[in-house]
Design a protein around this motif. Structure first.
Motif, PDB file in Angstrom:
ATOM      1  N   VAL A   1       2.998  -9.548   6.597  1.00 41.72           N
ATOM      2  CA  VAL A   1       3.341 -10.713   7.411  1.00 41.72           C
ATOM      3  C   VAL A   1       4.325 -10.313   8.512  1.00 41.72           C
ATOM      4  O   VAL A   1       4.137 -10.649   9.689  1.00 41.72           O
ATOM      5  CB  VAL A   1       3.951 -11.831   6.541  1.00 41.72           C
ATOM      6  N   ASN A   2       5.365  -9.586   8.135  1.00 41.07           N
ATOM      7  CA  ASN A   2       6.411  -9.229   9.095  1.00 41.07           C
ATOM      8  C   ASN A   2       5.907  -8.308  10.204  1.00 41.07           C
ATOM      9  O   ASN A   2       6.385  -8.375  11.342  1.00 41.07           O
ATOM     10  CB  ASN A   2       7.584  -8.570   8.374  1.00 41.07           C
ATOM     11  N   HIS A   3       4.943  -7.434   9.877  1.00 40.76           N
ATOM     12  CA  HIS A   3       4.466  -6.454  10.857  1.00 40.76           C
ATOM     13  C   HIS A   3       3.118  -6.841  11.471  1.00 40.76           C
ATOM     14  O   HIS A   3       2.596  -6.118  12.321  1.00 40.76           O
ATOM     15  CB  HIS A   3       4.388  -5.072  10.215  1.00 40.76           C
ATOM     16  N   GLY A   4       2.541  -7.952  11.009  1.00 39.93           N
ATOM     17  CA  GLY A   4       1.369  -8.492  11.685  1.00 39.93           C
ATOM     18  C   GLY A   4       0.016  -8.006  11.224  1.00 39.93           C
ATOM     19  O   GLY A   4      -1.008  -8.523  11.674  1.00 39.93           O
ATOM     20  N   SER A   5      -0.042  -7.023  10.324  1.00 35.25           N
ATOM     21  CA  SER A   5      -1.340  -6.533   9.854  1.00 35.25           C
ATOM     22  C   SER A   5      -1.172  -5.682   8.605  1.00 35.25           C
ATOM     23  O   SER A   5      -0.071  -5.193   8.305  1.00 35.25           O
ATOM     24  CB  SER A   5      -2.033  -5.704  10.942  1.00 35.25           C
ATOM     25  N   PHE A   6      -2.286  -5.474   7.896  1.00 29.22           N
ATOM     26  CA  PHE A   6      -2.266  -4.622   6.714  1.00 29.22           C
ATOM     27  C   PHE A   6      -2.009  -3.169   7.107  1.00 29.22           C
ATOM     28  O   PHE A   6      -1.310  -2.431   6.415  1.00 29.22           O
ATOM     29  CB  PHE A   6      -3.587  -4.721   5.958  1.00 29.22           C
ATOM     30  N   SER A   7      -2.593  -2.752   8.238  1.00 31.91           N
ATOM     31  CA  SER A   7      -2.439  -1.358   8.665  1.00 31.91           C
ATOM     32  C   SER A   7      -0.985  -1.048   9.034  1.00 31.91           C
ATOM     33  O   SER A   7      -0.477   0.036   8.731  1.00 31.91           O
ATOM     34  CB  SER A   7      -3.364  -1.058   9.841  1.00 31.91           C
ATOM     35  N   ALA A   8      -0.315  -2.011   9.675  1.00 34.76           N
ATOM     36  CA  ALA A   8       1.086  -1.798  10.038  1.00 34.76           C
ATOM     37  C   ALA A   8       1.960  -1.716   8.791  1.00 34.76           C
ATOM     38  O   ALA A   8       2.883  -0.900   8.711  1.00 34.76           O
ATOM     39  CB  ALA A   8       1.564  -2.920  10.947  1.00 34.76           C
ATOM     40  N   ALA A   9       1.664  -2.561   7.800  1.00 37.94           N
ATOM     41  CA  ALA A   9       2.403  -2.509   6.535  1.00 37.94           C
ATOM     42  C   ALA A   9       2.161  -1.179   5.830  1.00 37.94           C
ATOM     43  O   ALA A   9       3.076  -0.596   5.235  1.00 37.94           O
ATOM     44  CB  ALA A   9       1.982  -3.676   5.642  1.00 37.94           C
ATOM     45  N   ALA A  10       0.929  -0.678   5.900  1.00 42.77           N
ATOM     46  CA  ALA A  10       0.600   0.606   5.279  1.00 42.77           C
ATOM     47  C   ALA A  10       1.401   1.733   5.912  1.00 42.77           C
ATOM     48  O   ALA A  10       1.913   2.623   5.225  1.00 42.77           O
ATOM     49  CB  ALA A  10      -0.902   0.875   5.408  1.00 42.77           C
ATOM     50  N   ARG A  11       1.512   1.702   7.249  1.00 49.31           N
ATOM     51  CA  ARG A  11       2.298   2.730   7.939  1.00 49.31           C
ATOM     52  C   ARG A  11       3.765   2.658   7.526  1.00 49.31           C
ATOM     53  O   ARG A  11       4.430   3.683   7.351  1.00 49.31           O
ATOM     54  CB  ARG A  11       2.163   2.570   9.453  1.00 49.31           C
ATOM     55  N   LYS A  12       4.255   1.446   7.381  1.00 45.82           N
ATOM     56  CA  LYS A  12       5.654   1.261   6.994  1.00 45.82           C
ATOM     57  C   LYS A  12       5.920   1.821   5.604  1.00 45.82           C
ATOM     58  O   LYS A  12       6.961   2.450   5.355  1.00 45.82           O
ATOM     59  CB  LYS A  12       6.002  -0.232   7.029  1.00 45.82           C
ATOM     60  N   LEU A  13       4.970   1.626   4.699  1.00 48.35           N
ATOM     61  CA  LEU A  13       5.131   2.091   3.323  1.00 48.35           C
ATOM     62  C   LEU A  13       4.643   3.519   3.116  1.00 48.35           C
ATOM     63  O   LEU A  13       4.849   4.102   2.052  1.00 48.35           O
ATOM     64  CB  LEU A  13       4.380   1.156   2.360  1.00 48.35           C
ATOM     65  N   GLY A  14       3.981   4.055   4.122  1.00 49.42           N
ATOM     66  CA  GLY A  14       3.446   5.407   3.979  1.00 49.42           C
ATOM     67  C   GLY A  14       2.270   5.462   3.012  1.00 49.42           C
ATOM     68  O   GLY A  14       2.073   6.451   2.298  1.00 49.42           O
ATOM     69  N   ARG A  15       1.493   4.398   3.007  1.00 49.28           N
ATOM     70  CA  ARG A  15       0.332   4.325   2.120  1.00 49.28           C
ATOM     71  C   ARG A  15      -0.943   4.127   2.942  1.00 49.28           C
ATOM     72  O   ARG A  15      -0.891   3.759   4.118  1.00 49.28           O
ATOM     73  CB  ARG A  15       0.471   3.148   1.141  1.00 49.28           C
ATOM     74  N   ALA A  16      -2.081   4.324   2.295  1.00 48.85           N
ATOM     75  CA  ALA A  16      -3.361   4.054   2.946  1.00 48.85           C
ATOM     76  C   ALA A  16      -3.548   2.538   3.074  1.00 48.85           C
ATOM     77  O   ALA A  16      -3.100   1.772   2.222  1.00 48.85           O
ATOM     78  CB  ALA A  16      -4.496   4.650   2.133  1.00 48.85           C
ATOM     79  N   GLN A  17      -4.238   2.118   4.147  1.00 52.14           N
ATOM     80  CA  GLN A  17      -4.447   0.681   4.361  1.00 52.14           C
ATOM     81  C   GLN A  17      -5.202   0.058   3.198  1.00 52.14           C
ATOM     82  O   GLN A  17      -4.937  -1.084   2.817  1.00 52.14           O
ATOM     83  CB  GLN A  17      -5.213   0.448   5.663  1.00 52.14           C
ATOM     84  N   SER A  18      -6.114   0.823   2.600  1.00 55.48           N
ATOM     85  CA  SER A  18      -6.893   0.292   1.486  1.00 55.48           C
ATOM     86  C   SER A  18      -5.993  -0.064   0.300  1.00 55.48           C
ATOM     87  O   SER A  18      -6.267  -1.024  -0.433  1.00 55.48           O
ATOM     88  CB  SER A  18      -7.948   1.310   1.049  1.00 55.48           C
ATOM     89  N   ARG A  19      -4.901   0.699   0.135  1.00 54.04           N
ATOM     90  CA  ARG A  19      -3.976   0.412  -0.965  1.00 54.04           C
ATOM     91  C   ARG A  19      -3.272  -0.919  -0.733  1.00 54.04           C
ATOM     92  O   ARG A  19      -3.079  -1.694  -1.679  1.00 54.04           O
ATOM     93  CB  ARG A  19      -2.935   1.534  -1.073  1.00 54.04           C
ATOM     94  N   ILE A  20      -2.915  -1.177   0.520  1.00 52.43           N
ATOM     95  CA  ILE A  20      -2.235  -2.432   0.853  1.00 52.43           C
ATOM     96  C   ILE A  20      -3.205  -3.605   0.680  1.00 52.43           C
ATOM     97  O   ILE A  20      -2.858  -4.635   0.091  1.00 52.43           O
ATOM     98  CB  ILE A  20      -1.699  -2.390   2.294  1.00 52.43           C
ATOM     99  N   SER A  21      -4.427  -3.445   1.196  1.00 48.25           N
ATOM    100  CA  SER A  21      -5.431  -4.509   1.076  1.00 48.25           C
ATOM    101  C   SER A  21      -5.698  -4.829  -0.386  1.00 48.25           C
ATOM    102  O   SER A  21      -5.811  -6.000  -0.784  1.00 48.25           O
ATOM    103  CB  SER A  21      -6.726  -4.083   1.770  1.00 48.25           C
ATOM    104  N   THR A  22      -5.803  -3.791  -1.210  1.00 46.01           N
ATOM    105  CA  THR A  22      -6.064  -3.986  -2.645  1.00 46.01           C
ATOM    106  C   THR A  22      -4.890  -4.668  -3.320  1.00 46.01           C
ATOM    107  O   THR A  22      -5.068  -5.572  -4.151  1.00 46.01           O
ATOM    108  CB  THR A  22      -6.343  -2.633  -3.329  1.00 46.01           C
ATOM    109  N   ALA A  23      -3.670  -4.261  -2.981  1.00 45.46           N
ATOM    110  CA  ALA A  23      -2.478  -4.859  -3.589  1.00 45.46           C
ATOM    111  C   ALA A  23      -2.409  -6.353  -3.292  1.00 45.46           C
ATOM    112  O   ALA A  23      -2.128  -7.169  -4.183  1.00 45.46           O
ATOM    113  CB  ALA A  23      -1.224  -4.156  -3.069  1.00 45.46           C
ATOM    114  N   ILE A  24      -2.713  -6.733  -2.045  1.00 41.62           N
ATOM    115  CA  ILE A  24      -2.647  -8.150  -1.670  1.00 41.62           C
ATOM    116  C   ILE A  24      -3.797  -8.928  -2.304  1.00 41.62           C
ATOM    117  O   ILE A  24      -3.609 -10.062  -2.767  1.00 41.62           O
ATOM    118  CB  ILE A  24      -2.658  -8.288  -0.134  1.00 41.62           C
ATOM    119  N   ALA A  25      -4.970  -8.313  -2.361  1.00 40.57           N
ATOM    120  CA  ALA A  25      -6.114  -8.975  -3.012  1.00 40.57           C
ATOM    121  C   ALA A  25      -5.816  -9.224  -4.482  1.00 40.57           C
ATOM    122  O   ALA A  25      -6.120 -10.304  -5.019  1.00 40.57           O
ATOM    123  CB  ALA A  25      -7.363  -8.111  -2.848  1.00 40.57           C
ATOM    124  N   ASN A  26      -5.226  -8.253  -5.159  1.00 44.11           N
ATOM    125  CA  ASN A  26      -4.867  -8.417  -6.580  1.00 44.11           C
ATOM    126  C   ASN A  26      -3.797  -9.489  -6.761  1.00 44.11           C
ATOM    127  O   ASN A  26      -3.813 -10.247  -7.744  1.00 44.11           O
ATOM    128  CB  ASN A  26      -4.376  -7.092  -7.160  1.00 44.11           C
TER     129      ASN A  26
END
Length: 298
Positions: free
Chosen positions: A15-40
């Motif tokens: 939410v703060n960074h505007g996209s799943f990909s931006a959050a992934a970069r912030k956390l140093g994770r793959a975008q798919s990991r972020i998408s999966t975490a939010i879906a779960n």
């Protein structure tokens, strides 16, 4: 519910960074990991947090409500982690500082502003007293440290670190009869009421020069009464120089006053009580303030 802090963090960062990909970069994770975490997280909560029909995910109504709650949970977790680190390192959780009400106010306001920045989780209590009240509070454990004008023997349990001296000024109202005597002798002063400082409890007071005197536990209240012509007084020079008294008092010569006119100011703490990083930092800052003449400027 089985949601995790990682899922909440992924949600809030998205939410703060505007996209799943931006959050992934912030956390140093793959975008798919972020998408999966939010879906779960959505599955676990039982509703969708994002409307994914647009190019970028947009919060649903439920998502907006959960975003506020998720932020609060993460902030509380950060406070918990910081508090645990504080306990582990021995840093003080709470501190009570007793201050003489006549210390240079502005200088210590700046000090406490820096304390707030350096130690954001510290629970600070500031209490005001006069003279020996502060020594008693520190001695009895009601305060961890005191900023005090040292005018007599302190209890043997206390340690005193001098940070400098202040000169006392002899003041009267411009309308007072003494105002016409620039260098009054003791015989002149004895004809009029003197306002004398004492501690709040009444166990100790300064020596009165005039047989006609009142005891008052506040230099500022003494000065206010001086302005009204009630009597004359000896008060620390920085009190006299305070801008709100400008033009309201006349400063007379003290050349005929036999008592010492320098008042030593310092920090007191119990000798048998170890102090932690916060108190040590405050000691260093106060010493630095005085050496750089900051205190005299107030």
């Amino acid at each position: 519910m089985n949601w995790t802090l990682y899922q909440l963090e992924a949600f809030v960062l998205s939410v703060n960074h505007g996209s799943f990909s931006a959050a992934a970069r912030k956390l140093g994770r793959a975008q798919s990991r972020i998408s999966t975490a939010i879906a779960n997280l959505e599955v676990d909560l039982g509703f969708e947090l994002f409307d994914r029909s647009a190019k970028l995910p947009v919060l649903t109504k439920h998502g907006e409500d959960m975003f506020i709650q998720a932020q609060a949970v993460l902030e509380q977790c950060q406070r918990l982690e910081s508090r645990a680190m504080t306990l582990n390192t021995g840093q003080e959780i709470a501190l009570t500082v007793a201050m003489d009400e006549a210390v240079p106010v502005n200088a210590f306001e700046l000090l406490f502003e820096q304390v707030a920045i350096q130690f954001p989780l510290l629970k600070l209590t500031i209490i005001n007293g006069s003279r020996d009240d502060i020594a008693s509070w520190v001695d009895e454990g009601k305060a961890d440290m005191g900023i005090v004008f040292h005018v007599r023997e302190l209890p043997g349990s206390l340690e005193f670190m001098s940070i400098g001296q202040f000169r006392q000024s002899l003041i009267v109202s411009p309308k007072h009869a003494l105002a016409k005597i620039p260098s009054p002798k003791i015989a002149d002063l004895n004809q009029y009421r003197q306002l004398v400082i004492r501690d709040r409890v009444g166990d100790s007071q300064a020596k009165a020069l005039s047989p006609n005197h009142w005891y008052i536990d506040s230099y500022y209240y003494m000065t206010a009464l001086v302005i009204r012509g009630v009597g004359w007084a000896l008060v620390p020079e920085h009190v006299v120089n305070a801008e709100w008294y400008s033009g309201d008092v006349v400063e007379l010569s003290t050349e005929y006053i036999p008592d010492p006119l320098l008042v030593e100011m310092g920090v007191v703490n119990r000798r048998d009580k170890a102090y932690g990083p916060v108190m040590e930092w405050i000691f260093i800052e106060i010493e630095s303030m005085f050496k750089s003449n900051k205190l005299q400027n107030y």
